[in-house]
Scaffold this motif. Structure first.
Motif, PDB file in Angstrom:
ATOM      1  N   LYS A 141       0.821  -1.217   0.000  1.00 43.47           N
ATOM      2  CA  LYS A 141       0.000   0.000   0.000  1.00 43.47           C
ATOM      3  C   LYS A 141       0.850   1.260   0.000  1.00 43.47           C
ATOM      4  CE  LYS A 141      -4.100  -2.022   2.143  1.00 43.47           C
ATOM      5  NZ  LYS A 141      -5.072  -1.959   3.271  1.00 43.47           N
ATOM      6  N   ARG A 142       2.104   1.128   0.347  1.00 41.62           N
ATOM      7  CA  ARG A 142       3.004   2.282   0.278  1.00 41.62           C
ATOM      8  C   ARG A 142       3.358   2.614  -1.173  1.00 41.62           C
ATOM      9  NH1 ARG A 142       7.240   0.015   4.849  1.00 41.62           N
ATOM     10  NH2 ARG A 142       5.724  -0.147   6.582  1.00 41.62           N
ATOM     11  N   VAL A 143       3.201   1.617  -2.035  1.00 50.28           N
ATOM     12  CA  VAL A 143       3.507   1.819  -3.449  1.00 50.28           C
ATOM     13  C   VAL A 143       2.267   2.280  -4.204  1.00 50.28           C
ATOM     14  CG1 VAL A 143       4.527   0.780  -5.506  1.00 50.28           C
ATOM     15  CG2 VAL A 143       5.176  -0.058  -3.250  1.00 50.28           C
ATOM     16  N   LEU A 146      -4.199   0.687  -3.085  1.00 49.64           N
ATOM     17  CA  LEU A 146      -4.971  -0.544  -2.975  1.00 49.64           C
ATOM     18  C   LEU A 146      -4.123  -1.729  -2.533  1.00 49.64           C
ATOM     19  CD1 LEU A 146      -7.362  -0.300  -6.062  1.00 49.64           C
ATOM     20  CD2 LEU A 146      -7.729   0.449  -3.710  1.00 49.64           C
ATOM     21  N   GLY A 147      -2.807  -1.619  -2.677  1.00 53.23           N
ATOM     22  CA  GLY A 147      -1.922  -2.675  -2.195  1.00 53.23           C
ATOM     23  C   GLY A 147      -2.040  -3.988  -2.928  1.00 53.23           C
ATOM     24  N   LYS A 148      -2.419  -3.938  -4.197  1.00 52.13           N
ATOM     25  CA  LYS A 148      -2.579  -5.147  -4.995  1.00 52.13           C
ATOM     26  C   LYS A 148      -1.434  -5.264  -6.000  1.00 52.13           C
ATOM     27  CE  LYS A 148      -6.590  -6.125  -3.116  1.00 52.13           C
ATOM     28  NZ  LYS A 148      -6.771  -7.285  -2.229  1.00 52.13           N
ATOM     29  N   SER A 149      -0.905  -6.465  -6.142  1.00 52.34           N
ATOM     30  CA  SER A 149       0.172  -6.719  -7.111  1.00 52.34           C
ATOM     31  C   SER A 149      -0.433  -7.340  -8.367  1.00 52.34           C
ATOM     32  CB  SER A 149       1.189  -7.674  -6.490  1.00 52.34           C
ATOM     33  OG  SER A 149       2.226  -8.004  -7.385  1.00 52.34           O
ATOM     34  N   PRO A 150       0.134  -7.061  -9.551  1.00 58.48           N
ATOM     35  CA  PRO A 150       1.415  -6.398  -9.789  1.00 58.48           C
ATOM     36  C   PRO A 150       1.306  -4.875  -9.795  1.00 58.48           C
ATOM     37  CG  PRO A 150       0.490  -7.110 -11.870  1.00 58.48           C
ATOM     38  CD  PRO A 150      -0.435  -7.621 -10.802  1.00 58.48           C
ATOM     39  N   ILE A 151       2.401  -4.249  -9.407  1.00 53.50           N
ATOM     40  CA  ILE A 151       2.570  -2.801  -9.532  1.00 53.50           C
ATOM     41  C   ILE A 151       3.907  -2.567 -10.227  1.00 53.50           C
ATOM     42  CG2 ILE A 151       2.729  -0.592  -8.335  1.00 53.50           C
ATOM     43  CD1 ILE A 151       1.320  -1.912  -5.953  1.00 53.50           C
ATOM     44  N   VAL A 171       3.727   5.276 -11.838  1.00 53.90           N
ATOM     45  CA  VAL A 171       3.151   4.101 -11.172  1.00 53.90           C
ATOM     46  C   VAL A 171       2.067   3.506 -12.071  1.00 53.90           C
ATOM     47  CG1 VAL A 171       1.968   3.196  -9.139  1.00 53.90           C
ATOM     48  CG2 VAL A 171       3.591   5.092  -8.902  1.00 53.90           C
ATOM     49  N   LEU A 172       2.181   2.191 -12.345  1.00 57.26           N
ATOM     50  CA  LEU A 172       1.182   1.488 -13.151  1.00 57.26           C
ATOM     51  C   LEU A 172       0.670   0.282 -12.378  1.00 57.26           C
ATOM     52  CD1 LEU A 172       3.600   2.526 -15.280  1.00 57.26           C
ATOM     53  CD2 LEU A 172       2.062   1.483 -16.922  1.00 57.26           C
ATOM     54  N   THR A 173      -0.626   0.016 -12.491  1.00 56.97           N
ATOM     55  CA  THR A 173      -1.204  -1.181 -11.908  1.00 56.97           C
ATOM     56  C   THR A 173      -2.056  -1.886 -12.957  1.00 56.97           C
ATOM     57  OG1 THR A 173      -3.197  -0.031 -11.121  1.00 56.97           O
ATOM     58  CG2 THR A 173      -1.302  -0.100  -9.631  1.00 56.97           C
ATOM     59  N   GLU A 174      -2.623  -3.014 -12.573  1.00 59.47           N
ATOM     60  CA  GLU A 174      -3.429  -3.878 -13.430  1.00 59.47           C
ATOM     61  C   GLU A 174      -2.528  -4.598 -14.442  1.00 59.47           C
ATOM     62  OE1 GLU A 174      -6.414  -4.519 -12.637  1.00 59.47           O
ATOM     63  OE2 GLU A 174      -6.636  -2.883 -11.200  1.00 59.47           O
ATOM     64  N   GLY A 175      -2.427  -5.916 -14.276  1.00 60.95           N
ATOM     65  CA  GLY A 175      -1.494  -6.705 -15.071  1.00 60.95           C
ATOM     66  C   GLY A 175      -1.652  -6.537 -16.566  1.00 60.95           C
ATOM     67  N   GLN A 176      -2.890  -6.512 -17.055  1.00 58.73           N
ATOM     68  CA  GLN A 176      -3.113  -6.399 -18.488  1.00 58.73           C
ATOM     69  C   GLN A 176      -2.578  -5.074 -19.023  1.00 58.73           C
ATOM     70  OE1 GLN A 176      -7.229  -6.099 -19.816  1.00 58.73           O
ATOM     71  NE2 GLN A 176      -6.796  -7.424 -21.553  1.00 58.73           N
ATOM     72  N   LEU A 177      -2.788  -3.992 -18.271  1.00 63.27           N
ATOM     73  CA  LEU A 177      -2.320  -2.676 -18.706  1.00 63.27           C
ATOM     74  C   LEU A 177      -0.804  -2.546 -18.579  1.00 63.27           C
ATOM     75  CD1 LEU A 177      -5.127  -0.426 -17.183  1.00 63.27           C
ATOM     76  CD2 LEU A 177      -4.998  -1.474 -19.459  1.00 63.27           C
ATOM     77  N   ILE A 178      -0.244  -3.188 -17.571  1.00 62.61           N
ATOM     78  CA  ILE A 178       1.214  -3.202 -17.425  1.00 62.61           C
ATOM     79  C   ILE A 178       1.848  -3.894 -18.627  1.00 62.61           C
ATOM     80  CG2 ILE A 178       3.119  -4.207 -16.102  1.00 62.61           C
ATOM     81  CD1 ILE A 178       1.501  -3.634 -13.569  1.00 62.61           C
ATOM     82  N   LEU A 179       1.268  -5.012 -19.047  1.00 66.37           N
ATOM     83  CA  LEU A 179       1.792  -5.730 -20.208  1.00 66.37           C
ATOM     84  C   LEU A 179       1.744  -4.866 -21.465  1.00 66.37           C
ATOM     85  CD1 LEU A 179       0.230  -9.257 -19.587  1.00 66.37           C
ATOM     86  CD2 LEU A 179       2.669  -8.686 -19.525  1.00 66.37           C
ATOM     87  N   ARG A 180       0.662  -4.139 -21.652  1.00 67.78           N
ATOM     88  CA  ARG A 180       0.563  -3.268 -22.826  1.00 67.78           C
ATOM     89  C   ARG A 180       1.630  -2.175 -22.783  1.00 67.78           C
ATOM     90  NH1 ARG A 180      -5.988  -2.229 -23.337  1.00 67.78           N
ATOM     91  NH2 ARG A 180      -6.596  -4.418 -23.628  1.00 67.78           N
ATOM     92  N   PHE A 181       1.852  -1.614 -21.583  1.00 68.91           N
ATOM     93  CA  PHE A 181       2.878  -0.590 -21.447  1.00 68.91           C
ATOM     94  C   PHE A 181       4.259  -1.158 -21.765  1.00 68.91           C
ATOM     95  CE2 PHE A 181       6.248   1.260 -18.841  1.00 68.91           C
ATOM     96  CZ  PHE A 181       6.216   2.584 -19.274  1.00 68.91           C
ATOM     97  N   LEU A 182       4.571  -2.329 -21.245  1.00 71.17           N
ATOM     98  CA  LEU A 182       5.869  -2.941 -21.511  1.00 71.17           C
ATOM     99  C   LEU A 182       6.075  -3.171 -23.001  1.00 71.17           C
ATOM    100  CD1 LEU A 182       6.067  -5.576 -18.610  1.00 71.17           C
ATOM    101  CD2 LEU A 182       7.252  -3.369 -18.765  1.00 71.17           C
TER     102      LEU A 182
END
Length: 333
Positions: A141-143, A146-151, A171-182
């Motif tokens: 939650k410091r990151v 919501l404190g949910k991974s992945p971040i 800061v990016l969250t939500e695995g699907q969106l992180i994958l698109r960003f990568l």
């Protein structure tokens, strides 16, 4: 820092596809004298021997290109986009850090980063978090609140501030969106589907999250608390809820059948002819259904073969080694 410029004759206002295989690198060195035609010809020939001397509009026919490339007035070289030399020319201005929770969907983001490390030589950092009684620790939650991974957090290597891709800077969250960003930031086309597979790839990205994962979550929400009970009590509770869980398990069968039918010799991946974002997203659903015994491999041979091919990838195995555990049956309880 370099300007990357492709200059070619346009076809109906668009650059020809063939030129995208090459990059013209034009350094900002105005104080250097313009090289001679012979020097520039030698620079081109060092990458691809030409059948005739270069002059004027330089022919790329010997490179398998039917279009023309105009020489730029400054010092330049041409390099294949996929060459190691090209990849090392571009400094990495954003260093990603994955805040990874063990036994979680974050695995597919870690796998993707390992793929990029091997194929594109990117640098990334990893911070692993251990589940506490099956839950994510409060440190996450410091990151992100919501404190949910992945971040995924970003660190700039220049004086430029980190971008705000979603809500908070860097800061990016939500695995699907992180994958698109990568893929967009570091992939350089690595996971881009063929033109005819673009809609297929997008569909299966959504299907993985909205259909496959949702159906699995119903079962996991019911079964996970039961697994933490004493053996005798858990058996009794399992017996009581089995009519409900059996409904959800039967609901997975048409999903597996649909995924099975979507794979073929021409389309061996859910993204089409090659590995893509849809495959990363669907891998989570197949990992958890396989580990928890929801998936009968004997009934779906193509889907099983796809899953085995995914798990055999070096980057997938590397992610397993550094991810601090990937037990989707007990989630580390």
């Amino acid at each position: 820092m370099h300007d990357l410029t492709v200059v070619a004759q346009r076809s109906q206002g668009q650059l020809p596809k063939e030129v995208s295989k090459y990059i013209v690198i034009r350094p900002r060195l105005p104080s250097l004298p313009r090289p001679s035609q012979a020097t520039r010809s030698q620079q081109l020939e060092s990458w691809c021997p030409l059948q005739e001397p270069l002059s004027g509009d330089e022919s790329l026919r010997s490179m398998g290109c039917q279009h023309q490339l105009h020489l730029l007035p400054d010092i330049m070289t041409i390099e294949p986009r996929s060459s190691a030399a090209y990849l090392h020319k571009m400094p990495q201005t954003l260093i990603p850090t994955l805040h990874h929770l063990n036994h979680s969907t974050s695995h597919r983001c870690l796998w993707a980063l390992e793929e990029l490390k091997q194929a594109r030589n990117i640098e990334y950092k990893l911070v692993c978090y251990e589940r506490q009684t099956g839950q994510a620790p409060s440190e996450l939650k410091r990151v992100f609140p919501l404190g949910k991974s992945p971040i995924l957090t970003l660190e700039s290597t220049t004086d430029e501030p980190v971008p705000t891709v979603q809500v908070f800077p860097g800061v990016l969250t939500e695995g699907q969106l992180i994958l698109r960003f990568l893929s967009d930031e570091y992939g350089q086309g690595l996971w881009d589907p063929a033109k005819e597979d673009k809609n297929r790839d997008l569909f299966f990205q959504g299907f993985a999250v909205m259909t496959l994962a949702t159906s699995i979550n119903h079962l996991v929400i019911i079964e996970s608390p039961i697994s933490a009970l004493p053996v005798g009590l858990s058996s009794l509770v399992n017996l009581m809820v089995s009519p409900i869980t059996s409904i959800f398990k039967r609901g997975l069968t048409p999903i597996f059948e649909f995924l099975e039918d979507a794979l073929s010799q021409d389309k061996p991946f859910f993204s089409g002819s090659k590995l893509g974002l849809a495959d990363f997203d669907i891998s989570w659903g197949m990992d958890i259904t396989s580990q928890r015994g929801y998936f009968d491999a004997s009934k779906f041979p193509k889907l099983h073969a796809w899953h085995e091919k995914i798990k055999a990838r070096l980057s997938y195995r590397a992610a397993l080694e550094i991810g601090s555990g990937y037990d989707l049956k007990t989630f580390g309880l």
